[in-house]
Design a protein around this motif. Structure first.
Motif, PDB file in Angstrom:
ATOM      1  N   VAL A  57       1.215  -1.353   0.172  1.00  0.00           N
ATOM      2  CA  VAL A  57       0.101  -0.214  -0.020  1.00  0.00           C
ATOM      3  C   VAL A  57       0.612   1.320  -0.084  1.00  0.00           C
ATOM      4  N   ILE A  58       2.033   1.173   0.856  1.00  0.00           N
ATOM      5  CA  ILE A  58       2.280   2.792   0.962  1.00  0.00           C
ATOM      6  C   ILE A  58       3.594   3.504  -0.049  1.00  0.00           C
ATOM      7  N   THR A  59       3.697   1.653  -0.834  1.00  0.00           N
ATOM      8  CA  THR A  59       5.147   2.275  -2.348  1.00  0.00           C
ATOM      9  C   THR A  59       4.214   1.928  -3.914  1.00  0.00           C
ATOM     10  N   ASN A  60       2.846   1.435  -3.279  1.00  0.00           N
ATOM     11  CA  ASN A  60       2.046   0.926  -4.375  1.00  0.00           C
ATOM     12  C   ASN A  60       0.885   2.055  -4.975  1.00  0.00           C
ATOM     13  N   THR A  61       0.962   2.749  -3.903  1.00  0.00           N
ATOM     14  CA  THR A  61      -0.492   3.782  -4.534  1.00  0.00           C
ATOM     15  C   THR A  61       0.305   4.735  -4.813  1.00  0.00           C
ATOM     16  N   ALA A  62       0.933   5.651  -4.698  1.00  0.00           N
ATOM     17  CA  ALA A  62       1.742   6.504  -4.845  1.00  0.00           C
ATOM     18  C   ALA A  62       1.180   6.394  -6.982  1.00  0.00           C
ATOM     19  N   ILE A 124      -2.733  10.553   8.151  1.00  0.00           N
ATOM     20  CA  ILE A 124      -2.091  12.340   7.431  1.00  0.00           C
ATOM     21  C   ILE A 124      -1.649  12.518   6.104  1.00  0.00           C
ATOM     22  N   SER A 125      -0.961  11.901   5.329  1.00  0.00           N
ATOM     23  CA  SER A 125      -1.116  11.237   3.925  1.00  0.00           C
ATOM     24  C   SER A 125      -1.882  11.280   3.538  1.00  0.00           C
ATOM     25  N   ALA A 126      -3.279  11.326   3.644  1.00  0.00           N
ATOM     26  CA  ALA A 126      -4.693  11.342   3.292  1.00  0.00           C
ATOM     27  C   ALA A 126      -5.616  12.022   3.446  1.00  0.00           C
ATOM     28  N   LEU A 127      -5.181  13.074   4.434  1.00  0.00           N
ATOM     29  CA  LEU A 127      -5.554  14.711   4.512  1.00  0.00           C
ATOM     30  C   LEU A 127      -4.669  15.690   4.127  1.00  0.00           C
ATOM     31  N   LEU A 206     -10.576  17.590   0.394  1.00  0.00           N
ATOM     32  CA  LEU A 206     -10.050  16.008  -0.510  1.00  0.00           C
ATOM     33  C   LEU A 206     -11.070  15.194  -1.846  1.00  0.00           C
ATOM     34  N   ASN A 207     -10.662  15.077  -2.138  1.00  0.00           N
ATOM     35  CA  ASN A 207     -10.766  14.758  -3.541  1.00  0.00           C
ATOM     36  C   ASN A 207     -10.566  13.119  -3.687  1.00  0.00           C
ATOM     37  N   THR A 208     -10.788  12.197  -4.871  1.00  0.00           N
ATOM     38  CA  THR A 208     -10.955  11.168  -4.913  1.00  0.00           C
ATOM     39  C   THR A 208      -9.374  10.633  -4.376  1.00  0.00           C
ATOM     40  N   TRP A 209      -8.375  11.364  -4.335  1.00  0.00           N
ATOM     41  CA  TRP A 209      -6.793  10.391  -4.210  1.00  0.00           C
ATOM     42  C   TRP A 209      -6.832  10.878  -2.453  1.00  0.00           C
ATOM     43  N   ASN A 210      -7.729  11.706  -2.307  1.00  0.00           N
ATOM     44  CA  ASN A 210      -7.864  11.602  -0.739  1.00  0.00           C
ATOM     45  C   ASN A 210      -8.403  10.113  -0.157  1.00  0.00           C
ATOM     46  N   TYR A 211      -9.481   9.744  -0.513  1.00  0.00           N
ATOM     47  CA  TYR A 211     -10.966   9.212   0.260  1.00  0.00           C
ATOM     48  C   TYR A 211     -10.388   7.401  -0.318  1.00  0.00           C
ATOM     49  N   TYR A 212      -9.290   7.620  -1.363  1.00  0.00           N
ATOM     50  CA  TYR A 212      -8.497   6.493  -1.443  1.00  0.00           C
ATOM     51  C   TYR A 212      -7.280   6.145  -0.591  1.00  0.00           C
ATOM     52  N   LEU A 213      -6.388   7.187  -0.471  1.00  0.00           N
ATOM     53  CA  LEU A 213      -5.506   6.878   1.038  1.00  0.00           C
ATOM     54  C   LEU A 213      -6.173   6.447   2.277  1.00  0.00           C
ATOM     55  N   LEU A 214      -7.283   7.310   2.515  1.00  0.00           N
ATOM     56  CA  LEU A 214      -8.335   6.568   4.254  1.00  0.00           C
ATOM     57  C   LEU A 214      -8.259   5.288   3.969  1.00  0.00           C
ATOM     58  N   ILE A 215      -9.187   4.898   3.135  1.00  0.00           N
ATOM     59  CA  ILE A 215      -9.484   3.528   3.009  1.00  0.00           C
ATOM     60  C   ILE A 215      -8.387   2.291   3.322  1.00  0.00           C
ATOM     61  N   VAL A 216      -7.659   2.674   1.940  1.00  0.00           N
ATOM     62  CA  VAL A 216      -6.078   1.950   2.443  1.00  0.00           C
ATOM     63  C   VAL A 216      -5.764   2.011   3.396  1.00  0.00           C
ATOM     64  N   SER A 217      -5.536   3.033   4.182  1.00  0.00           N
ATOM     65  CA  SER A 217      -5.187   2.776   5.292  1.00  0.00           C
ATOM     66  C   SER A 217      -5.550   2.055   6.313  1.00  0.00           C
ATOM     67  N   LEU A 218      -6.749   1.676   6.080  1.00  0.00           N
ATOM     68  CA  LEU A 218      -6.907   0.146   7.114  1.00  0.00           C
ATOM     69  C   LEU A 218      -5.779  -0.626   7.060  1.00  0.00           C
ATOM     70  N   PHE A 219      -5.564  -1.263   6.536  1.00  0.00           N
ATOM     71  CA  PHE A 219      -4.222  -2.579   6.439  1.00  0.00           C
ATOM     72  C   PHE A 219      -3.230  -2.249   7.035  1.00  0.00           C
ATOM     73  N   PRO A 220      -2.692  -1.358   7.748  1.00  0.00           N
ATOM     74  CA  PRO A 220      -1.706  -1.455   8.351  1.00  0.00           C
ATOM     75  C   PRO A 220      -2.419  -1.045   9.887  1.00  0.00           C
TER      76      PRO A 220
END
Length: 525
Positions: A57-62, A124-127, A206-220
């Protein structure tokens, strides 16, 4: 049996205590075999899957964000490379220290703290509202994942006996490929949407990519919770004279795997006499932080002598170039696939022609930009996400084949074969001229690179003892991540020179790695 003193064990001259620890490790492996394979190992693998997915997630989301966020964050090609590379900068800073502390203070504590902190940084990166905040958050995400990663590898290997360890570690490595598919599916489901919300009178958008990062933060955060409910590595406990804790972990494994009462376990009383003798002979005060740190430094000494010192140099050099190639190909694939989507036409589908056209257009835009120009992002289409899913799916296949071959062929021979194939497919990128061929070659290179990384890690685990294993892995991953950092920064620079330059450079470095692999010693079981 006499007490095993870890600090004395660090002295190479003390053969008696080294023999005592080695005997305890052999007893542990025998006792672990009696536990079988079952529910506990499934829980362990589920935890490691979510943990590995957090790293993906931290390497592939970018890379998936780059096309859609380039206008929001005003990114050029070099800034995109820096964003891809930034997690590796964080990993480099902490990897060796994390390996040392993991060997000294245990595996579990760093898994919990690492994944818990990773969740906070991803949130934090999501915001984030600027490139600087996002790139800084990505740096700390990499730092915190590095704290967890060496512990994750050591934890899984140390809960598996010699008969299944190679196959389990290979299976765990396949989790990275599966995670790539999952991240691609999540990206496909979220990023094509047009979401936008404002908070605090427009202070936070918050744009689409911000919400995207919020959702994938559930993994860690999920990985953090799952590791809380697993015991500390019994192997680590043995090196610390914590035999009661090691025995309780074995009883837990036996009970969960067999569903039988603990009194049926043939090793239910293992090391009880050892604890009694240790208490009778030398009653110890609780170990202080400074004492454990001193013990850790004693354990490091063999790392700077033959043969371990030479192994460190060999494996680190190989890992630098493997991770350089692997992560450049993997992280730039979504962006390159998007370029192919926009530049492919009936006249040409030659990869190098399309990439050279893209870099030429970027140069022209930078020269002719005006204040009235509106940035229009080249958003990834369905084709890019489908290609990424195909890439992740193909990456799983070699693990199935390798799982069968690794015990028959051997890790070294398998590594050499993968190296030769990797060089051939990387060279093929220069002449590929169909979309199907582009996806096939990128997928094959990524799959082979992932296998080589895994085999390199397994060979490090084979060559280094428990007391220095995490440090060796941490050092190797530090150098490897340096390769990833350098590669992701240099790749766009080389791409600007010409398409053939980066691909021929990677083929050359992988030829060097394949030649180096011939000197790897074969570990006898």
């Amino acid at each position: 049996m006499s007490e095993v003193n870890l600090q004395a064990l660090g002295e190479r001259s003390n053969d008696g205590l080294h023999t005592s620890l080695k005997k305890a490790m052999n007893e542990y492996d025998t006792a672990l075999k009696a536990c079988g394979f079952g529910l506990f190992h499934i829980r362990l693998l589920c935890s490691s899957f979510v943990g590995m997915a957090s790293g993906i997630v931290i390497t592939n989301t970018a890379p998936y964000m780059l096309p859609i966020a380039e206008c929001d964050l005003n990114m050029n090609l070099l800034q995109k490379g820096l964003l891809n590379a930034m997690p590796y900068a964080g990993m480099i800073l902490i990897s060796v220290i994390a390996g040392f502390l993991t060997d000294t203070f245990g595996r579990k504590i760093f898994l919990i703290l690492g994944y818990g902190g990773l969740f906070l940084c991803t949130f934090i990166s999501a915001l984030s509202q600027s490139y600087l905040v996002l790139v800084s958050a990505k740096f700390f995400e990499g730092l915190l994942f590095a704290i967890s990663f060496t512990s994750l590898l050591a934890m899984t290997s140390e809960f598996c006996h010699n008969g299944i360890r190679d196959r389990i570690m290979l299976l765990q490595s396949s989790f990275a490929a599966i995670s790539q598919i999952i991240v691609a599916l999540i990206s496909w489901a979220i990023l094509p949407n047009h979401w936008s919300s404002t908070f605090f009178n427009g202070t936070i958008v918050l744009n689409t990519w911000n919400y995207y990062l919020l959702i994938v933060s559930l993994f860690p955060i999920s990985a953090c919770i799952m590791y809380i409910f697993l015991p500390e590595s019994p192997k680590y406990c043995i090196t610390q004279n914590r035999y009661d804790e090691a025995r309780e972990a074995l009883l837990t494994i036996y009970k969960q795997n067999t569903r039988k009462p603990v009194d049926t376990y043939p090793f239910a009383n293992i090391w009880k006499d050892k604890n009694k003798l240790a208490i009778d002979e030398t009653p110890e005060a609780p170990k202080s932080f400074s004492h454990m740190l001193s013990v850790g430094f004693h354990n490091v000494k063999p790392m700077f002598h033959r043969p371990l010192g030479l192994y460190v140099v060999l494996f680190c050099t190989m890992n630098f170039f493997i991770m350089n190639m692997f992560n450049v190909i993997r992280l730039w694939f979504p962006q390159l696939s998007t370029i192919v989507e926009y530049y492919a036409n009936a006249d040409t589908q030659d990869l190098c022609v399309m990439l050279d056209s893209y870099t030429h257009d970027l140069k022209m835009q930078s020269l002719n930009v005006t204040a009235n120009d509106i940035c229009v992002p080249k958003v990834s289409g369905t084709e890019t996400y489908v290609n990424s899913i195909i890439l992740g799916s193909i990456c799983i296949i070699p693990y199935i084949i390798s799982g069968v071959l690794v015990n028959k062929v051997g890790k070294k021979n398998l590594f050499i074969v993968c190296g030769v194939l990797c060089v051939a497919t990387t060279l093929g990128l220069r002449w590929v001229n169909t979309k199907i061929g582009i996806v096939a070659l990128f997928s094959t290179i990524t799959a082979l690179g992932q296998i080589e990384l895994s085999l390199n890690q397994f060979m490090v685990i084979d060559q280094f003892p428990t007391t220095t294993r995490s440090l060796a892995l941490g050092l190797m991953m530090t150098i490897g991540r340096t390769g990833s950092l350098v590669g992701n920064i240099i790749f766009p620079v080389l791409l600007n020179i010409g398409c053939i330059v980066p691909f021929f450079t990677m083929a050359g470095t992988m030829t060097f790695v394949t030649l180096l692999s011939f000197v790897i010693p074969v570990k006898k079981k």
